[in-house]
Scaffold this motif. Structure first.
Motif, PDB file in Angstrom:
ATOM      1  N   THR A 191       0.837  -1.205   0.000  1.00 38.89           N
ATOM      2  CA  THR A 191       0.000   0.000   0.000  1.00 38.89           C
ATOM      3  C   THR A 191       0.868   1.248   0.000  1.00 38.89           C
ATOM      4  O   THR A 191       0.626   2.204  -0.747  1.00 38.89           O
ATOM      5  N   LEU A 192       1.901   1.231   0.835  1.00 43.80           N
ATOM      6  CA  LEU A 192       2.823   2.359   0.917  1.00 43.80           C
ATOM      7  C   LEU A 192       3.470   2.642  -0.432  1.00 43.80           C
ATOM      8  O   LEU A 192       3.565   3.800  -0.865  1.00 43.80           O
ATOM      9  N   ALA A 193       3.926   1.596  -1.120  1.00 40.53           N
ATOM     10  CA  ALA A 193       4.603   1.773  -2.402  1.00 40.53           C
ATOM     11  C   ALA A 193       3.680   2.406  -3.438  1.00 40.53           C
ATOM     12  O   ALA A 193       4.107   3.268  -4.220  1.00 40.53           O
ATOM     13  N   PHE A 194       2.405   1.997  -3.454  1.00 38.12           N
ATOM     14  CA  PHE A 194       1.468   2.555  -4.436  1.00 38.12           C
ATOM     15  C   PHE A 194       1.157   4.018  -4.125  1.00 38.12           C
ATOM     16  O   PHE A 194       1.132   4.859  -5.028  1.00 38.12           O
ATOM     17  N   TYR A 195       0.917   4.336  -2.871  1.00 33.27           N
ATOM     18  CA  TYR A 195       0.663   5.731  -2.495  1.00 33.27           C
ATOM     19  C   TYR A 195       1.886   6.597  -2.803  1.00 33.27           C
ATOM     20  O   TYR A 195       1.759   7.756  -3.181  1.00 33.27           O
ATOM     21  N   ASN A 196       3.061   6.019  -2.620  1.00 37.67           N
ATOM     22  CA  ASN A 196       4.283   6.765  -2.915  1.00 37.67           C
ATOM     23  C   ASN A 196       4.355   7.109  -4.398  1.00 37.67           C
ATOM     24  O   ASN A 196       4.833   8.185  -4.776  1.00 37.67           O
ATOM     25  N   ALA A 197       3.887   6.194  -5.261  1.00 37.64           N
ATOM     26  CA  ALA A 197       3.863   6.466  -6.697  1.00 37.64           C
ATOM     27  C   ALA A 197       2.952   7.649  -7.011  1.00 37.64           C
ATOM     28  O   ALA A 197       3.257   8.482  -7.882  1.00 37.64           O
ATOM     29  N   ILE A 198       1.845   7.744  -6.304  1.00 30.71           N
ATOM     30  CA  ILE A 198       0.935   8.884  -6.499  1.00 30.71           C
ATOM     31  C   ILE A 198       1.611  10.181  -6.079  1.00 30.71           C
ATOM     32  O   ILE A 198       1.507  11.209  -6.750  1.00 30.71           O
ATOM     33  N   ALA A 199       2.330  10.146  -4.965  1.00 25.95           N
ATOM     34  CA  ALA A 199       3.048  11.338  -4.507  1.00 25.95           C
ATOM     35  C   ALA A 199       4.218  11.677  -5.426  1.00 25.95           C
ATOM     36  O   ALA A 199       4.671  12.826  -5.468  1.00 25.95           O
ATOM     37  N   ASN A 200       4.717  10.685  -6.192  1.00 24.44           N
ATOM     38  CA  ASN A 200       5.906  10.839  -7.041  1.00 24.44           C
ATOM     39  C   ASN A 200       5.541  10.967  -8.514  1.00 24.44           C
ATOM     40  O   ASN A 200       6.268  10.508  -9.388  1.00 24.44           O
TER      41      ASN A 200
END
Length: 728
Positions: free
Chosen positions: A482-491
């Motif tokens: 979940t963290l990795a996917f949200y990080n993609a949105i922030a990135n």
């Protein structure tokens, strides 16, 4: 005359008897010599070859686990246990008694520094009791007292341990004491060495680092025999990782065995090293000690305040994917929170509404949503496929699509996903797979799982299952994924792989650096990523947001709450898992954070969300977000642990056990208020005055606190108050 002849006869008889005995013994010796040299020669030669040609494996030194600044998180330390062997072959009782008083004075002084409060008199009494325990006179006294049913003098063991867990420097200091500084055969003073894996920062990241255990491991190696070189398999007792990084990177940390060969020297046999053991790699992680401390403290605070069963939290850098902090806490049988137990960050759980963001991103990428302002009908209940109706905690008759995330609408999310996947429910899972959502992250954490979403057919119950999956039920998603996917949105859609390992080193030299890798170059377009980021901001700052509690003007947070009932024995219980995943600061995301708490008695925003918010504010206060502030933490007694940047060998040679450094190098700052924490007054003045600030100093030492002055009426003049002191 007859008497003389008789005496001569007796003398000759005795002489002949003695001569006969000598001849007999000499004959026996010659016989044994011939037998050993000739008859039994092959057997003895074979035995000698087995000893002298035998190869042994030697254990390598296990590598260290380091923080991102080189501070040691885990290392193997050798401890010395000194003791006296009272029955040493040449033990000198005379020297022992002559030096006893001076020895006891030295031991008393030495012991005070190691937690032993015995006086010289008490040391004398102890040593004499131990010494007399093997004295023959004392033993006879004991036997007599036993016959009369009286208390007996205790017979002590042969060995008496003086201290435990001493460093080499401390052992050498002990060896210089009176009596101990003599020959070992006369003093009986010797030692045993033991190895122990230590974590200098205690509980900090303890579960991520992992634990070790002694295991019996079969090892094969080559050795020489009469018939030539053969391969032998023996069992060795070795220290290996069983959890965390210690397990995941055990092959790199363990090193390579060395080889020794038994050699015959003049007067003795020694072990000769033919191949040196190769130490394991020192592994530098991405963990930041300051951020790790903050995150753990905040998670402990929330779990204790709201009676949570367990909690886990991860923080990673948006641009690099470096995990800066990761922790898991579990409530033990005594109802205390402990770092021992499961590493929940890598295990799969139903994520609840945090899954809506992933579903919404997929819907935007597949064109199911072309206008986020489009209004759709939701209502208060949605009975799809003749199943139990889907409901919302806060229902509305209709809402724009962007509000689905803001108000966490189950109905709205289900209707959006059905637009594209109603006819082919399994296409939802397939599209997530094409995005890379199910790929292993390979962060280095043992037992890391991949997300699980069941394959669906085209039947009615498959369509019903799809409407639940899209908002987080009937799935198993690890918090790390979940963290990795949200990080993609922030990135801006760049799906970078989270990583816990930064580089491998040996003997202080970098061997290899772990590069940044991407699960997918783009999981979504930058435009769609920006739309989802705006929706996540509204969760905190919007009118209908479910996490308005997390508003704070100092750090603008964006993220999503998630709530899911805990499944036990196939049935949902009253307990909930409460999640919050988001990033901060909103305008320029630097960190993504995922928090999951199970069994707490409050909502997601006040539990998991509070952990993220308080962590972000404390990072902001310490200048970890690229600027500093006058924000003051509630706990004025915050302990900062200074880092050691010198080698363990140098520290050992200097006899330093608890080294601390209290000064860091100045850093170049191009914009914003400079962070001068940890600098000397001169360095801080040069930096701040160069930026146009007026500085007021309090105390002596280095900068331990900085804040803007609020007493200056002239708003055009910027004054900073610096408090000087020493970190503890």
């Amino acid at each position: 005359m007859a008497k003389k002849k008789k005496n001569k006869y007796h003398i000759l008889s005795r002489y002949n008897f003695v001569l006969f005995v000598f001849v007999l013994v000499a004959t026996a010796i010659i016989f044994c010599l011939v037998r050993t040299t000739w008859v039994q020669a092959p057997k003895w030669n074979e035995k000698a070859d087995r000893i002298l040609l035998r190869t042994k494996l030697t254990q390598p030194n296990r590598g260290q686990i380091l923080a991102d600044n080189g501070a040691v998180l885990a290392a193997t330390v050798e401890y010395y246990t000194p003791y006296i062997d009272w029955q040493a072959e040449g033990f000198s009782s005379k020297k022992f008694k002559e030096n006893l008083d001076e020895l006891c004075d030295s031991l008393a002084s030495f012991g005070k520094k190691h937690g032993d409060k015995r006086t010289a008199k008490q040391w004398r009494q102890t040593l004499m009791e131990k010494y007399c325990g093997i004295d023959k006179r004392t033993m006879s006294i004991k036997e007599r007292r036993l016959k009369h049913n009286r208390d007996t003098v205790k017979c002590r063991d042969r060995y008496h341990i003086l201290f435990k867990k001493l460093s080499r420097h401390e052992y050498l200091r002990l060896q210089s004491f009176p009596f101990f500084n003599g020959r070992r055969s006369q003093t009986g003073f010797t030692y045993a060495i033991s190895s122990e894996r230590v974590k200098p920062f205690g509980k900090t990241a303890a579960l991520s680092i992992g634990q070790l255990r002694w295991d019996s491991v079969p090892r094969s190696y080559e050795t020489m025999t009469d018939s030539g070189l053969i391969t032998v398999t023996d069992t060795f007792v070795e220290l290996h990782g069983i959890t965390g990084l210690e397990r995941a990177l055990d092959n790199h940390l363990f090193g390579k065995h060395g080889k020794t060969k038994t050699e015959q020297l003049t007067g003795r046999i020694v072990n000769w090293e033919t191949e040196a053991a190769q130490s394991g790699y020192d592994i530098m992680t991405t963990i930041n000690i300051d951020i790790q401390d903050i995150l753990e403290e905040e998670l402990v605070k929330v779990c204790n305040e709201y009676d949570a069963d367990w909690g886990t939290a991860i923080i990673m850098e948006v641009k690099t994917g470096k995990i800066k902090a990761i922790t898991s806490l579990n409530r033990n049988k005594s109802q205390d929170l402990s770092e021992q137990g499961l590493m929940h960050a890598g295990l799969g759980y139903e994520p609840g509404s945090v899954m809506k963001v992933i579903s919404m991103t997929l819907a935007l990428e597949k064109g199911l949503v072309r206008n986020v302002n489009e209004v759709i009908s939701t209502g208060h209940s949605f009975a799809y496929g003749h199943s139990r109706p889907i409901t919302d905690a806060h229902g509305y008759s209709s809402m724009p699509i962007h509000q689905i995330i803001e108000s966490s609408s189950n109905i709205g999310m289900a209707k959006v996903i059905l637009r594209g996947y109603e006819r082919e429910p399994d296409k939802y899972r397939q599209d997530l797979e094409a995005m890379g959502f199910f790929e292993p992250l390979r962060t280095g954490i043992a037992w890391e799982r991949t997300p699980k979403i069941a394959k669906l057919g085209n039947k009615n119950w498959d369509r019903v299952a799809l409407t639940r999956m899209c908002y987080g039920y009937s799935t198993e998603i690890p918090p790390l994924s979940t963290l990795a996917f949200y990080n993609a949105i922030a990135n801006d859609g760049k799906y970078i792989r989270p990583r816990l390992i930064d580089r491998f080193m040996r003997d202080g030299v970098v061997d290899s650096i772990v590069p940044e890798t991407y699960i997918r170059e783009q999981v979504c377009s930058p435009e769609n990523a920006a739309k989802v980021r705006s929706m996540l901001r509204d969760v905190v700052w919007g009118k209908y947001g479910t996490a308005q509690f997390l508003k704070d003007p100092d750090v603008e947070i964006a993220g999503k709450t998630g709530t899911c009932y805990v499944l036990k024995d196939g049935k949902y219980t009253n307990k909930k898992r409460l999640a919050f995943c988001g990033f901060f600061p909103y305008e320029n995301p630097q960190y993504t954070c995922m928090v999951l708490v199970s069994g707490a008695n409050r909502g997601a925003a006040r539990t998991s969300g509070a952990v993220l918010k308080n962590t972000a504010l404390r990072m902001y206060a310490r200048g970890l977000l690229g600027k500093n502030s006058d924000y003051k933490e509630n706990n004025s007694n915050v302990q900062r642990t200074a880092q050691v940047y010198t080698s363990s060998k140098a520290l050992s040679d200097l006899g330093i056990r608890n080294a601390q450094t209290i000064h860091r190098q100045a850093e170049k700052v191009d914009s914003g208020m400079p962070n001068v924490m940890g600098l000397t007054a001169r360095e801080a003045l040069a930096i701040l005055e160069g930026k146009g600030y007026s500085v007021k100093l309090n105390g002596n030492g280095i900068v331990v606190k900085q804040q803007l002055s609020r007493t200056n009426a002239d708003n055009n003049k910027k004054e900073i108050i610096l408090t000087l002191g020493l970190y503890k």
